[in-house]
Design a protein around this motif. Sequence first.
Motif, PDB file in Angstrom:
ATOM      1  N   ARG A   1       5.221   0.330   8.343  1.00 56.82           N
ATOM      2  CA  ARG A   1       4.712   1.636   7.936  1.00 56.82           C
ATOM      3  C   ARG A   1       4.129   1.519   6.541  1.00 56.82           C
ATOM      4  N   LEU A   2       3.048   2.272   6.305  1.00 58.17           N
ATOM      5  CA  LEU A   2       2.431   2.295   4.988  1.00 58.17           C
ATOM      6  C   LEU A   2       3.058   3.361   4.121  1.00 58.17           C
ATOM      7  N   GLY A   3       3.491   2.964   2.936  1.00 58.17           N
ATOM      8  CA  GLY A   3       3.864   3.911   1.906  1.00 58.17           C
ATOM      9  C   GLY A   3       2.696   4.092   0.952  1.00 58.17           C
ATOM     10  N   PRO A   4       2.828   4.916  -0.067  1.00 56.25           N
ATOM     11  CA  PRO A   4       1.722   5.143  -1.004  1.00 56.25           C
ATOM     12  C   PRO A   4       1.444   3.962  -1.924  1.00 56.25           C
ATOM     13  N   GLN A   5       2.425   3.066  -2.109  1.00 58.29           N
ATOM     14  CA  GLN A   5       2.249   1.953  -3.037  1.00 58.29           C
ATOM     15  C   GLN A   5       2.236   0.592  -2.354  1.00 58.29           C
ATOM     16  N   PHE A   6       2.887   0.481  -1.197  1.00 59.90           N
ATOM     17  CA  PHE A   6       3.000  -0.817  -0.536  1.00 59.90           C
ATOM     18  C   PHE A   6       3.333  -0.592   0.929  1.00 59.90           C
ATOM     19  N   ARG A   7       3.337  -1.672   1.696  1.00 60.92           N
ATOM     20  CA  ARG A   7       3.664  -1.617   3.119  1.00 60.92           C
ATOM     21  C   ARG A   7       5.123  -2.014   3.330  1.00 60.92           C
TER      22      ARG A   7
ATOM     23  N   SER B   1      -0.048  -5.290 -17.313  1.00 60.69           N
ATOM     24  CA  SER B   1      -1.193  -4.861 -16.521  1.00 60.69           C
ATOM     25  C   SER B   1      -0.885  -4.922 -15.027  1.00 60.69           C
ATOM     26  N   PHE B   2      -0.299  -6.038 -14.584  1.00 53.96           N
ATOM     27  CA  PHE B   2       0.001  -6.211 -13.163  1.00 53.96           C
ATOM     28  C   PHE B   2       0.970  -5.139 -12.677  1.00 53.96           C
ATOM     29  N   HIS B   3       1.979  -4.851 -13.493  1.00 49.67           N
ATOM     30  CA  HIS B   3       2.958  -3.844 -13.090  1.00 49.67           C
ATOM     31  C   HIS B   3       2.312  -2.464 -12.960  1.00 49.67           C
ATOM     32  N   SER B   4       1.351  -2.164 -13.828  1.00 49.71           N
ATOM     33  CA  SER B   4       0.677  -0.870 -13.746  1.00 49.71           C
ATOM     34  C   SER B   4      -0.047  -0.707 -12.412  1.00 49.71           C
ATOM     35  N   TRP B   5      -0.478  -1.817 -11.819  1.00 46.16           N
ATOM     36  CA  TRP B   5      -1.112  -1.748 -10.502  1.00 46.16           C
ATOM     37  C   TRP B   5      -0.067  -1.643  -9.402  1.00 46.16           C
ATOM     38  N   PHE B   6       1.039  -2.328  -9.531  1.00 42.75           N
ATOM     39  CA  PHE B   6       2.078  -2.274  -8.510  1.00 42.75           C
ATOM     40  C   PHE B   6       2.631  -0.863  -8.321  1.00 42.75           C
TER      41      PHE B   6
ATOM     42  N   ASP C   1      -0.111   4.770  -6.834  1.00 45.60           N
ATOM     43  CA  ASP C   1      -0.282   5.361  -5.516  1.00 45.60           C
ATOM     44  C   ASP C   1      -1.705   5.012  -5.093  1.00 45.60           C
ATOM     45  N   GLY C   2      -1.846   4.050  -4.181  1.00 48.36           N
ATOM     46  CA  GLY C   2      -3.163   3.526  -3.837  1.00 48.36           C
ATOM     47  C   GLY C   2      -4.158   4.570  -3.345  1.00 48.36           C
ATOM     48  N   PRO C   3      -3.825   5.334  -2.304  1.00 47.51           N
ATOM     49  CA  PRO C   3      -4.777   6.339  -1.817  1.00 47.51           C
ATOM     50  C   PRO C   3      -5.130   7.383  -2.869  1.00 47.51           C
ATOM     51  N   ALA C   4      -4.142   7.832  -3.647  1.00 44.64           N
ATOM     52  CA  ALA C   4      -4.418   8.828  -4.687  1.00 44.64           C
ATOM     53  C   ALA C   4      -5.338   8.249  -5.762  1.00 44.64           C
ATOM     54  N   ALA C   5      -5.122   6.990  -6.134  1.00 41.43           N
ATOM     55  CA  ALA C   5      -5.980   6.353  -7.135  1.00 41.43           C
ATOM     56  C   ALA C   5      -7.403   6.210  -6.613  1.00 41.43           C
ATOM     57  N   GLN C   6      -7.559   5.891  -5.339  1.00 41.58           N
ATOM     58  CA  GLN C   6      -8.890   5.797  -4.751  1.00 41.58           C
ATOM     59  C   GLN C   6      -9.603   7.145  -4.773  1.00 41.58           C
ATOM     60  N   ARG C   7      -8.894   8.196  -4.382  1.00 41.18           N
ATOM     61  CA  ARG C   7      -9.513   9.531  -4.362  1.00 41.18           C
ATOM     62  C   ARG C   7      -9.934   9.964  -5.759  1.00 41.18           C
TER      63      ARG C   7
ATOM     64  N   TRP D   1      -7.527  -3.412  -4.643  1.00 47.17           N
ATOM     65  CA  TRP D   1      -6.071  -3.512  -4.790  1.00 47.17           C
ATOM     66  C   TRP D   1      -5.363  -2.823  -3.628  1.00 47.17           C
ATOM     67  N   ASN D   2      -5.816  -1.639  -3.265  1.00 49.36           N
ATOM     68  CA  ASN D   2      -5.201  -0.915  -2.159  1.00 49.36           C
ATOM     69  C   ASN D   2      -5.284  -1.718  -0.869  1.00 49.36           C
ATOM     70  N   LEU D   3      -6.442  -2.357  -0.641  1.00 49.61           N
ATOM     71  CA  LEU D   3      -6.615  -3.164   0.565  1.00 49.61           C
ATOM     72  C   LEU D   3      -5.733  -4.406   0.523  1.00 49.61           C
ATOM     73  N   ALA D   4      -5.765  -5.127  -0.600  1.00 47.87           N
ATOM     74  CA  ALA D   4      -5.076  -6.413  -0.677  1.00 47.87           C
ATOM     75  C   ALA D   4      -3.563  -6.261  -0.700  1.00 47.87           C
ATOM     76  N   HIS D   5      -3.054  -5.347  -1.525  1.00 48.95           N
ATOM     77  CA  HIS D   5      -1.602  -5.253  -1.672  1.00 48.95           C
ATOM     78  C   HIS D   5      -0.964  -4.329  -0.649  1.00 48.95           C
ATOM     79  N   ARG D   6      -1.592  -3.193  -0.426  1.00 47.18           N
ATOM     80  CA  ARG D   6      -0.934  -2.170   0.394  1.00 47.18           C
ATOM     81  C   ARG D   6      -1.289  -2.285   1.868  1.00 47.18           C
ATOM     82  N   VAL D   7      -2.562  -2.376   2.201  1.00 50.07           N
ATOM     83  CA  VAL D   7      -2.984  -2.328   3.609  1.00 50.07           C
ATOM     84  C   VAL D   7      -2.734  -3.666   4.307  1.00 50.07           C
TER      85      VAL D   7
END
Length: 361
Positions: A34-40, A107-112, A115-121, A152-158
Motif C-alpha cells: 500500500r502507498l502511504g504519503p511518504q513511502f510504500r 538534505s536527504f532527510h528533508s526529502w524522506f 508528503d510526496g503527492p502534496a509536494a507535487q501538487r 523523488w515521489n516516483l523513485a522512493h515512494r511509487v
Amino acid sequence: MANMEVPSKARGADAEQSRALLGAEHPVRVGETRLGPQFRYDLRAPRLEELDRFIVERPIRDWSLVRWKDVGKPVRVENYASGKRLWEEKHGDTMPVKTSWEMFNRSFHSWFVKDGPAAQRAAMRRMLKSVASLRADEIASVFQELQQVTLWNLAHRVTDTIWDPRGKRALFRGLDVKRPRILFLGAAEGYEAMQLYAMYPGGEAVMVDYDAFCRDHRFGDFPEDYPFLGYHPATGSARPWYRSEMKLTYMVEDIRKLPFGPEFDIVLSVGLLEHFPDEYKPECIDWHRKFLRPGGYAILTTPRLGWRTKLFYHVMADAMNYTYRELMTVEQMGLYLYENGFNILRHGWIKTHNGIVAQPR
C-alpha cells in the motif's frame, strides 16, 4: 563515544502478542502492498522462491579472469549541490568530508519526510502561477523543484527503488546464520540492518555513523509502523517485524575508531564504497574484514551505473551531491572486492543497486 540502545516496546513480551498488537495498527498485511504519503508499505513476496525475479545474479562466473581493461572504471558524479559550492566559496577551501556528509544527511532527510503527492501538487501550483504571470525569473527554479519532487515521489515512494525491500531480501537470503550479530557501517537510517534482523531474528544489530543527526533523526524519526518482512524464529513462517521489536544499538563514532574485534556474523555497508577514490578503497574494504568472525559475511551495495541513476543524480544534484560519488557496475564493484582479498558468494543487481555477499579469503 556516544551510543544509544534503542528501547524495545516488545522486548520481554510474548512475540505473538506483540505481533498482534503492532499488526493491528499496520495498514498492510503479509502478501500486500500500500502507498502511504511518504513511502510504500510492502509485504509482498513472503516466500523465498518468489524472490528470484527481483535480482539478476551472477553475470561473472570466474572472478580470477576479470580485468580492469575489460570492465572499465566507475563514472564519477561531478555536478555538485549549490550548498557545497557556496560553502567552498565562503571558506575558500574544499568542504571537509564530514561536513559534506552532514549537509547531505540533512538534505536527504528533508526529502524522506516529504508528503510526496502534496509536494507535487504544491510545486505544480507554483509552476502554473509563475507561467501565468510570465515571471521568467521564477519559472526555471520552480520547474527544477517540480522535476525533483516528481522524480523523488516516483523513485522512493511509487517504485520503491531506494529501499527496495524485495530486492534487498533477494540479496540477503540464504545466509548460514542464526541469531546473528550485525554491524552496519555508515548506517544512516539503518534500513538494511533492520531488514536483515527481520530475516534472521533474535540477534543484535549495531549501527554506526559519525553524524549524530543520523542517530537522532534519520534513524530516530524512522516510522514505527514500517514493516520489515521476515520470519517467525520458531516456525519459519513469514511475519512482519517492527523497529520496536528489534535489539538495536546506534553508535555515533568514526569507523576507524570502533572498539570491536572480529566478533560479527555480518558486516554491512550500503552506499559506502562509492564515496572513496581508488587509493582509499582498500581501507574501506578492509573495514568489512576486520570485524568479521571466521565464516562471517560481508554485504555491500552501491548505486548501479545506468541511465536511471544518472538521471536521478542529475535531477537531484542540488539535494544529493555533496560528497565524492561514483556510479559503478557490479563487475567493477566485485573486482575491487576480489582484488582486496574477498571471495564473492553472491553478486548481481536489484532495481538500481549492485549487491555483493562475500567472505574473506
